[in-house]
Design a protein around this motif. Structure first.
Motif, PDB file in Angstrom:
ATOM      1  N   LEU A  52       0.847  -1.199   0.000  1.00 50.97           N
ATOM      2  CA  LEU A  52       0.000   0.000   0.000  1.00 50.97           C
ATOM      3  C   LEU A  52       0.877   1.240   0.000  1.00 50.97           C
ATOM      4  CD1 LEU A  52      -2.834  -0.959   2.524  1.00 50.97           C
ATOM      5  CD2 LEU A  52      -2.974  -0.842   0.034  1.00 50.97           C
ATOM      6  N   GLU A  76       1.814  -2.304 -12.191  1.00 49.30           N
ATOM      7  CA  GLU A  76       0.610  -2.430 -11.373  1.00 49.30           C
ATOM      8  C   GLU A  76       0.184  -3.887 -11.218  1.00 49.30           C
ATOM      9  OE1 GLU A  76      -3.211   0.044 -11.933  1.00 49.30           O
ATOM     10  OE2 GLU A  76      -1.541   1.468 -12.038  1.00 49.30           O
ATOM     11  N   ARG A  80      -0.169  -6.065  -7.725  1.00 49.06           N
ATOM     12  CA  ARG A  80      -1.373  -6.806  -7.318  1.00 49.06           C
ATOM     13  C   ARG A  80      -1.051  -8.261  -7.016  1.00 49.06           C
ATOM     14  NH1 ARG A  80      -5.179  -7.546 -10.934  1.00 49.06           N
ATOM     15  NH2 ARG A  80      -4.082  -6.422 -12.578  1.00 49.06           N
ATOM     16  N   ARG A  83       0.623  -8.409  -3.682  1.00 53.00           N
ATOM     17  CA  ARG A  83      -0.284  -8.184  -2.552  1.00 53.00           C
ATOM     18  C   ARG A  83      -0.959  -9.479  -2.113  1.00 53.00           C
ATOM     19  NH1 ARG A  83      -2.596  -2.879  -5.170  1.00 53.00           N
ATOM     20  NH2 ARG A  83      -1.359  -1.330  -4.057  1.00 53.00           N
ATOM     21  N   LEU A  84      -1.183 -10.380  -3.064  1.00 48.09           N
ATOM     22  CA  LEU A  84      -1.924 -11.596  -2.728  1.00 48.09           C
ATOM     23  C   LEU A  84      -1.137 -12.536  -1.820  1.00 48.09           C
ATOM     24  CD1 LEU A  84      -3.771 -12.258  -6.081  1.00 48.09           C
ATOM     25  CD2 LEU A  84      -4.719 -11.489  -3.911  1.00 48.09           C
ATOM     26  N   ALA A 108     -14.116 -10.552  -3.842  1.00 47.75           N
ATOM     27  CA  ALA A 108     -12.782 -10.602  -4.448  1.00 47.75           C
ATOM     28  C   ALA A 108     -12.506 -11.942  -5.132  1.00 47.75           C
ATOM     29  CB  ALA A 108     -11.720 -10.282  -3.404  1.00 47.75           C
ATOM     30  N   LEU A 111     -14.255 -11.873  -8.453  1.00 50.57           N
ATOM     31  CA  LEU A 111     -13.643 -10.982  -9.450  1.00 50.57           C
ATOM     32  C   LEU A 111     -12.299 -11.518  -9.914  1.00 50.57           C
ATOM     33  CD1 LEU A 111     -14.476  -7.473  -7.931  1.00 50.57           C
ATOM     34  CD2 LEU A 111     -15.488  -8.543  -9.952  1.00 50.57           C
ATOM     35  N   LEU A 112     -11.595 -12.216  -9.015  1.00 52.76           N
ATOM     36  CA  LEU A 112     -10.279 -12.752  -9.378  1.00 52.76           C
ATOM     37  C   LEU A 112     -10.393 -14.136 -10.016  1.00 52.76           C
ATOM     38  CD1 LEU A 112      -8.260 -11.745  -6.183  1.00 52.76           C
ATOM     39  CD2 LEU A 112      -8.278 -10.583  -8.388  1.00 52.76           C
ATOM     40  N   LEU A 160      -8.781 -15.486   0.469  1.00 53.91           N
ATOM     41  CA  LEU A 160      -7.762 -15.589  -0.583  1.00 53.91           C
ATOM     42  C   LEU A 160      -6.548 -16.386  -0.100  1.00 53.91           C
ATOM     43  CD1 LEU A 160      -8.082 -11.937  -1.891  1.00 53.91           C
ATOM     44  CD2 LEU A 160      -8.891 -13.997  -3.016  1.00 53.91           C
TER      45      LEU A 160
ATOM     46  N   VAL B 137      -5.802  -4.591  -1.087  1.00 54.13           N
ATOM     47  CA  VAL B 137      -5.187  -5.740  -0.420  1.00 54.13           C
ATOM     48  C   VAL B 137      -5.872  -7.053  -0.804  1.00 54.13           C
ATOM     49  CG1 VAL B 137      -4.255  -4.441   1.536  1.00 54.13           C
ATOM     50  CG2 VAL B 137      -6.503  -5.489   1.721  1.00 54.13           C
ATOM     51  N   LEU B 138      -7.046  -6.961  -1.393  1.00 55.72           N
ATOM     52  CA  LEU B 138      -7.677  -8.178  -1.911  1.00 55.72           C
ATOM     53  C   LEU B 138      -7.279  -8.433  -3.364  1.00 55.72           C
ATOM     54  CD1 LEU B 138     -11.226  -7.673  -0.346  1.00 55.72           C
ATOM     55  CD2 LEU B 138      -9.566  -9.424   0.299  1.00 55.72           C
ATOM     56  N   GLY B 139      -6.326  -7.662  -3.856  1.00 53.23           N
ATOM     57  CA  GLY B 139      -5.789  -7.912  -5.196  1.00 53.23           C
ATOM     58  C   GLY B 139      -6.647  -7.390  -6.333  1.00 53.23           C
ATOM     59  N   LEU B 140      -7.583  -6.489  -6.038  1.00 47.15           N
ATOM     60  CA  LEU B 140      -8.451  -5.981  -7.101  1.00 47.15           C
ATOM     61  C   LEU B 140      -7.772  -4.851  -7.869  1.00 47.15           C
ATOM     62  CD1 LEU B 140     -11.879  -5.909  -5.203  1.00 47.15           C
ATOM     63  CD2 LEU B 140     -10.791  -7.784  -6.445  1.00 47.15           C
ATOM     64  N   GLN B 144     -11.902  -2.334 -11.024  1.00 45.25           N
ATOM     65  CA  GLN B 144     -12.816  -3.201 -10.262  1.00 45.25           C
ATOM     66  C   GLN B 144     -13.242  -2.522  -8.968  1.00 45.25           C
ATOM     67  OE1 GLN B 144     -10.206  -6.610  -9.992  1.00 45.25           O
ATOM     68  NE2 GLN B 144     -11.410  -7.774 -11.479  1.00 45.25           N
TER      69      GLN B 144
END
Ligand SMILES: Nc1ncnc2c1ncn2[C@@H]1O[C@H](COP(=O)(O)OP(=O)(O)OP(=O)(O)O)[C@@H](O)[C@H]1O
Ligand SMILES: [Mg+2]
Lengths: 249, 231
Positions: A52, A76, A80, A83-84, A108, A111-112, A160, B137-140, B144
């Motif tokens: 972040l 980017e 991402r 972050r996972l 999430a 969407l993922l 996740l 932090v949820l990877g979006l 989105q």
């Protein structure tokens, strides 16, 4: 092999150095607590790990994968992906208000594209049960108490399956009588061998739940060790002062 | 002229008021979005330009903006654009006032787009940083997060100020008579001038009141429908 290696990371905002050369390692299944007075950089450290904030220098290595090495600017997509590796539970929950408990969990992963909707839903229901909210599945966040909201936030992060789950003062926004239910969930996660980093002001909890404790002061790790060493035999003057002042309140 | 005839004549004018209302809403509301994004842009020149435009449009009376749009083509290029449209549409199709109406629609759309953009900007900026970060932090992805998390919260927050603007809009349509567009008040004034009837002018208020009543019910429902969550 450590699941997380943090090597010499540094972070400044404009001219103020907030993290000065932070290094530590964390083993799989371990719980690390980070304590320290206000402004010592605890939140900033978690935010750097979760990408972040952009760390200025140093290395972040998870499971032998170098996520960040201070040199190249990350795309980017790469950020991402990085972050996972981590999950983050915020002090003030940050649930999505327009979604029910169940939808907060499934958003999430859906969407993922982490699976078909039925399997995501089943996984969500299982996790909701684990945090003891099976009777709140269709509630909206505003209909829940703070403790319940925070348990939903933990459940959402678990969806996740992050390698390392981070908590930034998970009970600081809660009424004292509600902290117990959240700490209980974290304790259960520890018993299930979840690797965790917990920034906390709950000294007793840190003492009981952690394998390792870091005391931060002014952007450095002033002292580090197992809970007995840190809480029973503090070496540095600053830690002694910090512990005696936090025992008072 | 009987009461019914007067009502019918006024209603003809009110149709024009409704046309201005509908077109302004349908064009101005979407146009407000890019203006809002520009005024939040990190690219300084873009931000500056949109801020200046919003400042000008909100800073001068709408009536003056209607005059500007209507007369500027003639003054600058010596071409009575809207007058030509008026004439053409009347000769070819027998439609009155079309050029003037178009000028009004342009002025209203720009004006309301700027007001809407400020409402959108306020709504977007009022969403806490934590909502974005929870998504990150949820990877979006950013898009989105905006579409699935932020948007609905913004919509919930902007419905009350948008309702106010929308109700103001139907009353603002009366300004169109400053360039002789035959909206309802213009028609009422015509009755006063040609038939020495003053009561129709006051009677126009009933049209506005009924329409505003309807709007209030519809917008109130929308607000209620979105009140199932609290952000
Ligand atoms: N975005 C920012 N811009 C500028 N300075 C910042 C920013 N974020 C944090 N800081 C500064 O960095 C320092 C460390 O902040 P941080 O939030 O990491 O402390 P903390 O240890 O989490 O404190 P607390 O116990 O109060 O939560 C503070 O002095 C703070 O003012
Ligand atoms: Mg903090």
């Amino acid at each position: 092999m450590s699941i997380l290696e943090v090597k010499n990371i540094q972070k400044s905002f404009d001219k103020t150095e907030v993290l000065k050369d932070i290094s530590f390692t964390l083993e799989k299944g371990e719980v690390l607590s980070i304590i320290g007075s206000s402004g010592s950089g605890k939140t900033t450290l978690l935010r750097c790990l979760n990408f972040l904030e952009t760390t200025d220098l140093g290395k972040i290595i998870v499971d032998d994968n170098v996520l960040f090495d201070g040199n190249n600017k990350l795309s980017e997509d790469k950020i991402r992906e990085n972050r996972l590796n981590f999950g983050l539970v915020f002090q003030n929950f940050n649930l999505f208000p327009q979604y029910t408990v169940l939808e907060n969990l499934t958003l999430a992963p859906t969407l993922l594209k982490k699976g078909d909707s039925a399997s995501i839903k089943n996984q969500a229901l299982e996790i909701i049960k684990k945090v003891g909210l099976e009777d709140k599945v269709d509630f909206y966040p505003c209909q829940l108490s703070g403790g319940q909201q925070q348990r939903v936030a933990i459940a959402r992060a678990l969806m996740l399956s992050p390698k390392i789950l981070c908590f930034d003062e998970p009970t600081s926004a809660l009424d004292p009588e509600l902290t117990g239910e959240v700490l209980r969930v974290i304790r259960e996660l520890r018993d299930g061998n979840t690797t965790m980093i917990i920034v906390t002001h709950e000294m007793n909890f840190a003492k009981n739940v952690s394998d390792k404790v870091i005391f931060m002061a002014d952007g450095i790790i002033e002292e580090c060790g197992n809970p007995e060493e840190v809480f029973e035999n503090p070496k540095s003057q600053r830690l002694k002062e910090f512990l005696s002042s936090s025992l008072k309140d | 002229m009987s009461f019914l005839e007067v009502t019918a004549f006024l209603f003809d004018g009110f149709k024009i008021s409704l046309l201005i209302f509908a077109v302004t809403l349908l064009c101005g509301a979407p146009l407000g979005l890019p203006i809002a994004f520009c005024s939040m842009s990190r690219f300084k020149p873009l931000k500056a330009i949109s801020k200046v435009i919003v400042w000008i449009v909100r800073g001068i009376p709408l009536m003056l903006q209607i005059f500007i749009i209507y007369y500027v083509p003639g003054l600058l290029f010596d071409y009575q654009l809207f007058g030509q449209i008026d004439r053409y549409m009347y000769i070819e199709y027998g439609i009155m006032d079309m050029g003037r109406i178009v000028a009004v629609l342009i002025a209203f759309t720009i004006n309301y787009a700027c007001y809407f953009s400020e409402i959108y900007r306020g709504g977007i900026e009022s969403i806490s940083k934590g909502q974005y970060e929870a998504g990150y932090v949820l990877g979006l992805t950013k898009s989105q997060i905006f579409r699935k998390i932020i948007l609905k919260q913004v919509v919930q927050r902007i419905v009350p100020p948008m309702s106010n603007e929308i109700i103001t809009l139907i009353k603002d349509t009366a300004l169109a008579n400053c360039i002789m567009v035959c909206e309802i008040i213009k028609n009422a004034k015509e009755l006063a001038a040609t038939k020495a009837m003053i009561w129709p002018l006051f009677f126009t208020g009933v049209f506005y009141l009924i329409f505003v009543g309807l709007l209030t019910i519809i917008l109130g429902r929308a607000e209620k429908k979105l009140s199932y969550f609290r952000s």
